[in-house]
Scaffold this motif. Structure first.
Motif, short mmCIF file in Angstrom:
data_model
loop_
_atom_site.label_atom_id
_atom_site.label_comp_id
_atom_site.label_asym_id
_atom_site.label_seq_id
_atom_site.Cartn_x
_atom_site.Cartn_y
_atom_site.Cartn_z
N GLY A 155 13.00 -16.28 -75.89
CA GLY A 155 11.97 -16.25 -74.86
C GLY A 155 11.34 -14.90 -74.63
N LEU A 156 11.47 -13.99 -75.58
CA LEU A 156 10.80 -12.70 -75.43
C LEU A 156 9.29 -12.90 -75.32
CD1 LEU A 156 11.17 -9.65 -75.20
CD2 LEU A 156 11.03 -9.51 -77.70
N ASP A 157 8.76 -13.92 -76.00
CA ASP A 157 7.32 -14.22 -75.90
C ASP A 157 6.95 -14.65 -74.48
OD1 ASP A 157 8.90 -16.55 -76.35
OD2 ASP A 157 7.13 -17.67 -76.97
N VAL A 158 7.84 -15.37 -73.80
CA VAL A 158 7.61 -15.77 -72.41
C VAL A 158 7.56 -14.53 -71.53
CG1 VAL A 158 8.56 -17.04 -70.44
CG2 VAL A 158 8.69 -18.02 -72.75
N LEU A 159 8.52 -13.64 -71.73
CA LEU A 159 8.58 -12.40 -70.96
C LEU A 159 7.32 -11.57 -71.18
CD1 LEU A 159 10.33 -10.68 -69.11
CD2 LEU A 159 11.40 -9.72 -71.15
N GLN A 160 6.85 -11.50 -72.41
CA GLN A 160 5.64 -10.72 -72.69
C GLN A 160 4.40 -11.35 -72.06
OE1 GLN A 160 6.34 -10.51 -76.96
NE2 GLN A 160 6.99 -8.37 -76.79
N LYS A 161 4.36 -12.69 -71.97
CA LYS A 161 3.25 -13.35 -71.25
C LYS A 161 3.32 -13.03 -69.76
CE LYS A 161 3.95 -17.57 -72.70
NZ LYS A 161 3.89 -19.03 -72.85
N MET A 162 4.52 -13.02 -69.23
CA MET A 162 4.68 -12.70 -67.81
C MET A 162 4.17 -11.29 -67.51
SD MET A 162 8.48 -14.33 -67.27
CE MET A 162 8.76 -13.87 -65.59
N ALA A 163 4.42 -10.38 -68.44
CA ALA A 163 4.03 -8.98 -68.25
C ALA A 163 2.52 -8.78 -68.24
CB ALA A 163 4.67 -8.11 -69.33
N GLN A 164 1.77 -9.79 -68.66
CA GLN A 164 0.31 -9.68 -68.75
C GLN A 164 -0.43 -10.30 -67.56
OE1 GLN A 164 -1.02 -7.88 -71.29
NE2 GLN A 164 1.10 -7.54 -71.90
N VAL A 165 0.29 -10.91 -66.62
CA VAL A 165 -0.41 -11.62 -65.54
C VAL A 165 -1.10 -10.62 -64.60
CG1 VAL A 165 1.19 -13.58 -65.61
CG2 VAL A 165 1.58 -11.72 -63.97
N PRO A 166 -2.21 -11.03 -64.00
CA PRO A 166 -2.89 -10.15 -63.04
C PRO A 166 -2.02 -9.89 -61.81
CG PRO A 166 -4.33 -11.93 -63.73
CD PRO A 166 -2.97 -12.25 -64.25
N THR A 167 -2.02 -8.66 -61.35
CA THR A 167 -1.25 -8.27 -60.17
C THR A 167 -2.13 -7.51 -59.20
OG1 THR A 167 -0.56 -6.18 -61.18
CG2 THR A 167 0.90 -8.09 -61.53
N GLY A 168 -1.61 -7.30 -58.01
CA GLY A 168 -2.33 -6.55 -57.00
C GLY A 168 -1.40 -6.15 -55.87
N PRO A 169 -1.91 -5.39 -54.90
CA PRO A 169 -1.07 -4.96 -53.78
C PRO A 169 -0.72 -6.13 -52.87
CG PRO A 169 -3.33 -4.22 -53.48
CD PRO A 169 -3.26 -4.86 -54.83
N ASN A 170 0.45 -6.04 -52.26
CA ASN A 170 0.90 -7.04 -51.30
C ASN A 170 1.49 -6.31 -50.11
OD1 ASN A 170 3.09 -8.80 -50.03
ND2 ASN A 170 1.94 -10.28 -51.26
N ALA A 171 0.86 -6.45 -48.95
CA ALA A 171 1.29 -5.73 -47.76
C ALA A 171 2.68 -6.15 -47.30
CB ALA A 171 0.28 -5.94 -46.63
N ALA A 172 3.00 -7.44 -47.42
CA ALA A 172 4.30 -7.93 -46.96
C ALA A 172 5.45 -7.29 -47.74
CB ALA A 172 4.36 -9.45 -47.08
N LEU A 173 5.28 -7.16 -49.04
CA LEU A 173 6.34 -6.59 -49.87
C LEU A 173 6.21 -5.08 -50.03
CD1 LEU A 173 6.62 -9.19 -52.77
CD2 LEU A 173 8.07 -8.95 -50.77
N GLN A 174 5.07 -4.53 -49.68
CA GLN A 174 4.77 -3.11 -49.84
C GLN A 174 4.92 -2.67 -51.30
OE1 GLN A 174 7.10 -0.93 -46.95
NE2 GLN A 174 6.04 -1.90 -45.25
N TRP A 175 4.48 -3.54 -52.21
CA TRP A 175 4.43 -3.25 -53.63
C TRP A 175 2.97 -3.30 -54.07
CZ3 TRP A 175 8.54 -1.53 -56.19
CH2 TRP A 175 9.82 -1.89 -55.76
N GLU A 176 2.65 -2.53 -55.07
CA GLU A 176 1.30 -2.52 -55.61
C GLU A 176 1.10 -3.52 -56.74
OE1 GLU A 176 -1.36 -0.71 -54.47
OE2 GLU A 176 0.02 -0.17 -52.84
N ASP A 177 2.19 -4.01 -57.32
CA ASP A 177 2.11 -4.78 -58.56
C ASP A 177 2.73 -6.18 -58.42
OD1 ASP A 177 1.09 -2.54 -60.36
OD2 ASP A 177 2.86 -1.63 -59.45
N VAL A 178 2.26 -6.92 -57.44
CA VAL A 178 2.76 -8.27 -57.17
C VAL A 178 1.84 -9.27 -57.89
CG1 VAL A 178 3.28 -9.97 -55.37
CG2 VAL A 178 3.69 -7.53 -54.95
N PRO A 179 2.40 -10.22 -58.65
CA PRO A 179 1.55 -11.21 -59.31
C PRO A 179 0.65 -11.94 -58.31
CG PRO A 179 3.77 -11.37 -60.15
CD PRO A 179 3.82 -10.41 -58.98
#
Length: 194
Positions: A155-179
């Motif tokens: 499933g490394l191909d699955v993991l690599q697809k996951m790594a390509q999804v669009p992300t953005g900031p999320n105030a609730a989690l205080q992370w910049e890279d939330v899917p």
């Protein structure tokens, strides 16, 4: 009836039963992660990271990773999950574990490691996959690293697809890279011994 129920509950919660569930005699247990983007199988390395593997498997066997999200994805770096439900609620954690980053395993592409805070011994339930060679996360003589405890075998191909999804900031989690669209870990299963 009540005595029987109490005896059964005590038996099921005993360390001996839990140890059997964790395949203590298996140095390289495998876990299947069924995600909303496909399946990933990881082989864990109990010979190098026994505390970390047992900690991770405890969450797996209890079903604590089921219906969680991958909440932090940084392209060409990491895919992190295990700590939040789809409503972004923080999930209960067990006691932090000792950092086993000096075990000789490296944060290279396709490995799984424990996420932690700045304090080196704060890892609980969150884990991450390396989607690049991140050797800067390994320990050095002057600092603790991040403990690798296994690697992706399928499933490394699955993991690599996951790594390509669009992300953005999320105030609730205080992370910049939330899917922007949740990636769900539907179920984590300890696979039977070969």
């Amino acid at each position: 009836m009540t005595r029987w129920l109490i005896a059964l509950l005590l038996l099921l919660s005993s360390p001996m039963v839990l140890a059997l569930d964790l395949q203590q005699d298996n140095l390289y247990p495998k876990v299947e992660l069924d995600t909303s983007m496909g399946k990933i199988v990881v082989e864990l390395d109990r010979s190098r990271a026994p505390l970390t593997v047992n900690n991770f498997l405890t969450y797996v066997v209890r079903g604590d990773y089921n219906n969680t999200i991958f909440h932090r994805i940084i392209k060409d770096f990491v895919v992190q999950g295990g700590g939040y439900d789809p409503q972004l609620k923080t999930l209960p954690e067990d006691k932090p574990i000792f950092n086993e980053s000096g075990n000789g395993l490296s944060n290279t592409l396709g490995t799984i490691a424990m996420a932690r805070e700045n304090d080196p011994h704060t890892a609980t339930r969150q884990f991450y996959f390396n989607v690049a060679d991140n050797t800067k996360l390994d320990p050095s003589p002057k600092r603790w690293g991040y403990a690798v405890f296994g690697e992706v075998t399928t499933g490394l191909d699955v993991l690599q697809k996951m790594a390509q999804v669009p992300t953005g900031p999320n105030a609730a989690l205080q992370w910049e890279d939330v899917p922007l669209s949740p990636i769900i870990l539907k179920k984590a299963t300890l696979l039977p011994m070969p």
